[in-house]
Scaffold this motif. Structure first.
Motif, PDB file in Angstrom:
ATOM      1  N   PRO A  38     -84.717 -45.272   6.848  1.00  0.00           N
ATOM      2  CA  PRO A  38     -84.403 -46.542   7.527  1.00  0.00           C
ATOM      3  C   PRO A  38     -83.057 -46.479   8.242  1.00  0.00           C
ATOM      4  CG  PRO A  38     -85.165 -46.931   5.271  1.00  0.00           C
ATOM      5  CD  PRO A  38     -84.929 -45.455   5.390  1.00  0.00           C
ATOM      6  N   PHE A  39     -82.898 -47.348   9.238  1.00  0.00           N
ATOM      7  CA  PHE A  39     -81.676 -47.369  10.037  1.00  0.00           C
ATOM      8  C   PHE A  39     -80.442 -47.570   9.163  1.00  0.00           C
ATOM      9  CE2 PHE A  39     -78.366 -49.486  12.426  1.00  0.00           C
ATOM     10  CZ  PHE A  39     -78.314 -48.778  13.622  1.00  0.00           C
ATOM     11  N   ALA A  40     -80.485 -48.529   8.229  1.00  0.00           N
ATOM     12  CA  ALA A  40     -79.318 -48.826   7.389  1.00  0.00           C
ATOM     13  C   ALA A  40     -78.927 -47.616   6.553  1.00  0.00           C
ATOM     14  CB  ALA A  40     -79.613 -50.023   6.491  1.00  0.00           C
ATOM     15  N   GLU A  41     -79.916 -46.893   6.051  1.00  0.00           N
ATOM     16  CA  GLU A  41     -79.626 -45.692   5.261  1.00  0.00           C
ATOM     17  C   GLU A  41     -79.006 -44.610   6.138  1.00  0.00           C
ATOM     18  OE1 GLU A  41     -82.135 -42.494   2.514  1.00  0.00           O
ATOM     19  OE2 GLU A  41     -82.903 -44.543   2.800  1.00  0.00           O
ATOM     20  N   ARG A  85     -67.878 -55.134   9.221  1.00  0.00           N
ATOM     21  CA  ARG A  85     -69.127 -54.580   9.737  1.00  0.00           C
ATOM     22  C   ARG A  85     -70.052 -55.721  10.116  1.00  0.00           C
ATOM     23  NH1 ARG A  85     -69.545 -49.469  11.266  1.00  0.00           N
ATOM     24  NH2 ARG A  85     -71.740 -49.440  10.695  1.00  0.00           N
ATOM     25  N   SER A  86     -70.615 -55.656  11.307  1.00  0.00           N
ATOM     26  CA  SER A  86     -71.416 -56.774  11.785  1.00  0.00           C
ATOM     27  C   SER A  86     -72.376 -56.324  12.872  1.00  0.00           C
ATOM     28  CB  SER A  86     -70.490 -57.874  12.329  1.00  0.00           C
ATOM     29  OG  SER A  86     -71.232 -58.965  12.818  1.00  0.00           O
ATOM     30  N   SER A  87     -73.392 -57.139  13.117  1.00  0.00           N
ATOM     31  CA  SER A  87     -74.347 -56.871  14.194  1.00  0.00           C
ATOM     32  C   SER A  87     -74.543 -58.111  15.063  1.00  0.00           C
ATOM     33  CB  SER A  87     -75.694 -56.421  13.613  1.00  0.00           C
ATOM     34  OG  SER A  87     -76.208 -57.400  12.724  1.00  0.00           O
ATOM     35  N   THR A 104     -74.920 -46.145  25.665  1.00  0.00           N
ATOM     36  CA  THR A 104     -75.100 -45.039  24.720  1.00  0.00           C
ATOM     37  C   THR A 104     -73.884 -45.020  23.801  1.00  0.00           C
ATOM     38  OG1 THR A 104     -76.299 -43.716  26.352  1.00  0.00           O
ATOM     39  CG2 THR A 104     -75.415 -42.557  24.446  1.00  0.00           C
ATOM     40  N   GLY A 105     -74.107 -45.096  22.488  1.00  0.00           N
ATOM     41  CA  GLY A 105     -72.975 -45.142  21.568  1.00  0.00           C
ATOM     42  C   GLY A 105     -73.385 -44.779  20.154  1.00  0.00           C
ATOM     43  N   GLY A 106     -72.619 -45.283  19.204  1.00  0.00           N
ATOM     44  CA  GLY A 106     -72.843 -44.942  17.808  1.00  0.00           C
ATOM     45  C   GLY A 106     -74.193 -45.385  17.279  1.00  0.00           C
ATOM     46  N   THR A 107     -74.705 -46.511  17.797  1.00  0.00           N
ATOM     47  CA  THR A 107     -76.027 -46.969  17.366  1.00  0.00           C
ATOM     48  C   THR A 107     -77.100 -45.950  17.725  1.00  0.00           C
ATOM     49  OG1 THR A 107     -75.398 -49.296  17.571  1.00  0.00           O
ATOM     50  CG2 THR A 107     -77.747 -48.796  17.622  1.00  0.00           C
ATOM     51  N   HIS A 108     -76.960 -45.328  18.884  1.00  0.00           N
ATOM     52  CA  HIS A 108     -77.932 -44.322  19.310  1.00  0.00           C
ATOM     53  C   HIS A 108     -77.857 -43.088  18.416  1.00  0.00           C
ATOM     54  CE1 HIS A 108     -77.161 -46.989  22.694  1.00  0.00           C
ATOM     55  NE2 HIS A 108     -78.386 -46.729  23.085  1.00  0.00           N
ATOM     56  N   MET A 109     -76.647 -42.763  17.956  1.00  0.00           N
ATOM     57  CA  MET A 109     -76.504 -41.666  16.991  1.00  0.00           C
ATOM     58  C   MET A 109     -77.292 -41.983  15.721  1.00  0.00           C
ATOM     59  SD  MET A 109     -72.448 -40.798  17.135  1.00  0.00           S
ATOM     60  CE  MET A 109     -71.633 -40.137  18.590  1.00  0.00           C
ATOM     61  N   THR A 110     -77.141 -43.219  15.249  1.00  0.00           N
ATOM     62  CA  THR A 110     -77.821 -43.614  14.013  1.00  0.00           C
ATOM     63  C   THR A 110     -79.337 -43.582  14.188  1.00  0.00           C
ATOM     64  OG1 THR A 110     -75.949 -45.046  13.476  1.00  0.00           O
ATOM     65  CG2 THR A 110     -77.976 -45.393  12.235  1.00  0.00           C
ATOM     66  N   LEU A 111     -79.827 -44.011  15.352  1.00  0.00           N
ATOM     67  CA  LEU A 111     -81.266 -43.980  15.606  1.00  0.00           C
ATOM     68  C   LEU A 111     -81.797 -42.547  15.595  1.00  0.00           C
ATOM     69  CD1 LEU A 111     -81.467 -46.657  18.442  1.00  0.00           C
ATOM     70  CD2 LEU A 111     -82.461 -46.849  16.142  1.00  0.00           C
ATOM     71  N   VAL A 112     -81.042 -41.627  16.206  1.00  0.00           N
ATOM     72  CA  VAL A 112     -81.448 -40.219  16.207  1.00  0.00           C
ATOM     73  C   VAL A 112     -81.462 -39.667  14.778  1.00  0.00           C
ATOM     74  CG1 VAL A 112     -80.730 -37.893  16.895  1.00  0.00           C
ATOM     75  CG2 VAL A 112     -80.729 -39.753  18.565  1.00  0.00           C
ATOM     76  N   LEU A 113     -80.431 -40.022  14.015  1.00  0.00           N
ATOM     77  CA  LEU A 113     -80.350 -39.548  12.628  1.00  0.00           C
ATOM     78  C   LEU A 113     -81.493 -40.119  11.789  1.00  0.00           C
ATOM     79  CD1 LEU A 113     -78.722 -37.976  10.482  1.00  0.00           C
ATOM     80  CD2 LEU A 113     -77.379 -40.071  10.111  1.00  0.00           C
TER      81      LEU A 113
END
Length: 278
Positions: A186-189, A59-61, A170-179
């Motif tokens: 927080p984003f990590a949670e 896992r990385s950014s 548009t991808g998984g990061t956008h899903m996490t932001l919506v969630l």
């Protein structure tokens, strides 16, 4: 061996941090695919016959939407993953290929290659991600949609050749932001909640608008390709059980998802021709 069986075998090698035993491994004989994703770095090792030998995920950014945002972090991560894989397989890993989202700026593509070379690999190929996935899946006609952490890449194939490609941020990061916004966390949670299988049903209900947008993007690209009857979706962000149903209903074409969709592209990257770079 079917593609799903190969994927499940490879997933086991990754999960249990093991390698396929062999007495015939000369240095340089094994091929490596380096997939530098927005959410995951994946290295896949295959033999000359493209059979999985070992693999590792992290896992990385350090990469975002195909752009290296932390060059030294990316190099150090790939070096560490390479070293661990070499310990597992028992020989040096010398040659590797990498992948990029379709339509990426040439400078960003060069940076991806530079990371691989700085991690002490000989870079033999840089391929776009959906094309790599199509290579593993042995697809000659149809469309491949690679839904990654940061982008959704689409490639249309005819007789084995890519006739059109497109990439949308548009991808998984956008899903996490919506969630995260919906839950007010927080984003990590939110990312941890998204990845927890026990939360899948509730999470998917919240992030479905992002999936609808992805489907709309793909539908728009395929409007000019009525000959495409089957869409193959890969990438970690399409792992939700209902993902293919939403896509199929909105696009009106058959949608297939292989087992372990996150691991399709890295295996396809590693399956470069044996003479590549020669």
């Amino acid at each position: 061996m079917t593609t799903d069986k190969t994927l499940l075998q490879f997933a086991g090698l990754v999960r249990f941090r093991s390698a396929v035993p062999s007495d015939e491994r000369a240095p340089g004989a094994l091929k490596v695919g380096v997939d530098l994703g927005t959410a995951n770095l994946v290295l896949a090792v295959v033999d000359a016959d493209n059979r999985p030998v070992a693999g590792i995920t992290h896992r990385s950014s350090v990469v975002r939407d195909g752009i290296v945002v932390d060059y030294m972090g990316a190099v150090q991560a790939v070096r560490a993953m390479k070293a661990e894989l070499e310990q597992r397989v028992g020989v040096p890993l010398q040659r590797a290929a990498a992948a990029i989202p379709p339509g990426i700026h040439p400078g960003s593509a060069k940076a991806i290659g530079n990371v691989v070379e700085a991690a002490d690999f000989e870079l033999v190929e840089v391929v776009d991600e959906p094309t790599a996935a199509a290579r593993f899946l042995d697809i000659r006609d149809g469309a491949v949609v690679d839904v990654g952490g940061g982008t959704t890449g689409i490639s249309v194939l005819r007789d084995g050749d890519v006739v059109a490609s497109f990439d949308e941020a548009t991808g998984g990061t956008h899903m996490t932001l919506v969630l995260a916004g919906a839950r007010r966390i927080p984003f990590a949670e939110a990312e941890a909640e998204k990845l927890d299988p026990d939360n899948e049903r509730d999470v998917f209900a919240i992030v479905r608008p992002v999936v609808d947008k992805m489907a709309s993007i793909v539908s728009g690209v395929l409007d000019s390709h009525p000959e495409v009857a089957v869409i193959h979706v890969v990438g970690g962000a399409c792992s939700f059980s209902d993902f293919t149903t939403v896509f199929a209903n909105q696009i009106g074409r058959r949608v297939l998802k292989p087992a372990e969709p996150l691991l399709v592209t890295p295996l396809g990257i590693a399956m470069y021709p044996n003479e590549a770079g020669a």
